[in-house]
Design a protein around this motif. Sequence first.
Motif, short mmCIF file in Angstrom:
data_model
loop_
_atom_site.label_atom_id
_atom_site.label_comp_id
_atom_site.label_asym_id
_atom_site.label_seq_id
_atom_site.Cartn_x
_atom_site.Cartn_y
_atom_site.Cartn_z
N UNK A 93 0.83 -1.20 0.00
CA UNK A 93 0.00 0.00 0.00
C UNK A 93 0.86 1.25 0.00
N UNK A 94 2.11 1.10 0.37
CA UNK A 94 3.00 2.25 0.41
C UNK A 94 2.94 2.97 1.75
N UNK A 95 3.58 4.10 1.81
CA UNK A 95 3.63 4.87 3.05
C UNK A 95 2.40 5.76 3.16
N UNK A 96 1.98 6.08 4.37
CA UNK A 96 0.81 6.95 4.54
C UNK A 96 1.10 8.38 4.09
N UNK A 97 0.15 8.95 3.36
CA UNK A 97 0.19 10.38 3.05
C UNK A 97 -0.74 11.06 4.05
N UNK A 116 -4.26 9.12 2.07
CA UNK A 116 -4.00 8.12 1.03
C UNK A 116 -2.70 7.41 1.36
N UNK A 117 -2.28 6.52 0.45
CA UNK A 117 -0.98 5.86 0.56
C UNK A 117 -0.25 6.00 -0.77
N UNK A 118 1.08 5.96 -0.70
CA UNK A 118 1.89 6.06 -1.91
C UNK A 118 2.97 4.99 -1.88
N UNK A 121 9.55 3.64 -4.55
CA UNK A 121 10.74 2.78 -4.41
C UNK A 121 11.78 3.37 -3.49
N UNK A 122 12.42 2.50 -2.71
CA UNK A 122 13.56 2.91 -1.91
C UNK A 122 13.26 3.76 -0.70
N UNK A 123 12.00 3.83 -0.29
CA UNK A 123 11.63 4.64 0.87
C UNK A 123 11.86 3.85 2.15
N UNK A 129 4.48 10.66 4.47
CA UNK A 129 4.51 11.68 3.42
C UNK A 129 3.44 12.74 3.69
N UNK A 130 3.68 13.92 3.18
CA UNK A 130 2.66 14.97 3.19
C UNK A 130 2.89 15.85 1.97
N UNK A 131 1.87 16.58 1.60
CA UNK A 131 1.97 17.47 0.45
C UNK A 131 2.31 18.87 0.95
N UNK A 132 3.36 19.44 0.39
CA UNK A 132 3.80 20.78 0.79
C UNK A 132 2.93 21.85 0.16
N UNK A 133 2.67 22.89 0.93
CA UNK A 133 1.90 24.03 0.42
C UNK A 133 2.70 25.31 0.64
N UNK A 134 2.58 26.23 -0.31
CA UNK A 134 3.26 27.50 -0.18
C UNK A 134 4.67 27.46 -0.77
N UNK A 135 5.34 28.62 -0.70
CA UNK A 135 6.66 28.74 -1.30
C UNK A 135 7.74 29.07 -0.27
#
Length: 215
Positions: A93-97, A116-118, A121-123, A129-135
């Motif tokens: 299932x991959x790692x948790x997002x 979700x899960x992602x 390879x090689x993790x 994991x998380x999704x980055x927001x902003x700059x």
Amino acid sequence: MAFPVITQPQTMGRRIKEIRLKKGLTQKEFADSLGIVQGFLSGIEREKKTPSDTLLIALCNLYEINPSWLASGEGEMYRSQHRAAQANIAGSRGIPILERIGSGFPLNIEEGDIRDHAALPGIAEGSYALVAYGDFMAPTIRDGDMVIFRPGGSPENGTVVLVTNRWGEPILRRYRIKNGDIVYSPDNATYSPFSPAPETRIIGTVTEVWRKVKL
């Protein structure tokens, strides 16, 4: 999830040590991944300290350990033969997002915290994991990038960490030591660095960044 009754408490610490050694981790690395201090882990391995059920559940979830084996020494160490074969890579299932990070992370992760899960390879095992927001961390980390991090850890000078701001929200910053003082700096010079407050907490250390590129 109810943790099984421990029938052989005198061997619990030895089994926990066995897990750590099989993963090739130092006491500090293993303790950091579980959100505890090295001294407490040392006490557990020497059977001087008793781990809580919450800690044992977190250990089993993080390293795919069979709770029955951990409690009694009976059965397989890993939850299944398939997972044992996959012990050194992310599961199918991959790692948790993560959708959000609660104050109890990583020991207490609720169902709604994971979006979700992602499968990547090689993790390293135990990563999130998380999704980055902003700059704030541009150009190193851009808006929409997927950031991979390991919970806990003692960051080295210059590494990117996930840290709480003054409102307790998780943000990405670069860990700096200047004149003996810790400073959290954005890579984007438009924004200002800040010094940690007493309540500031390092959630984890960033290990990789994945970016979707349109061709």
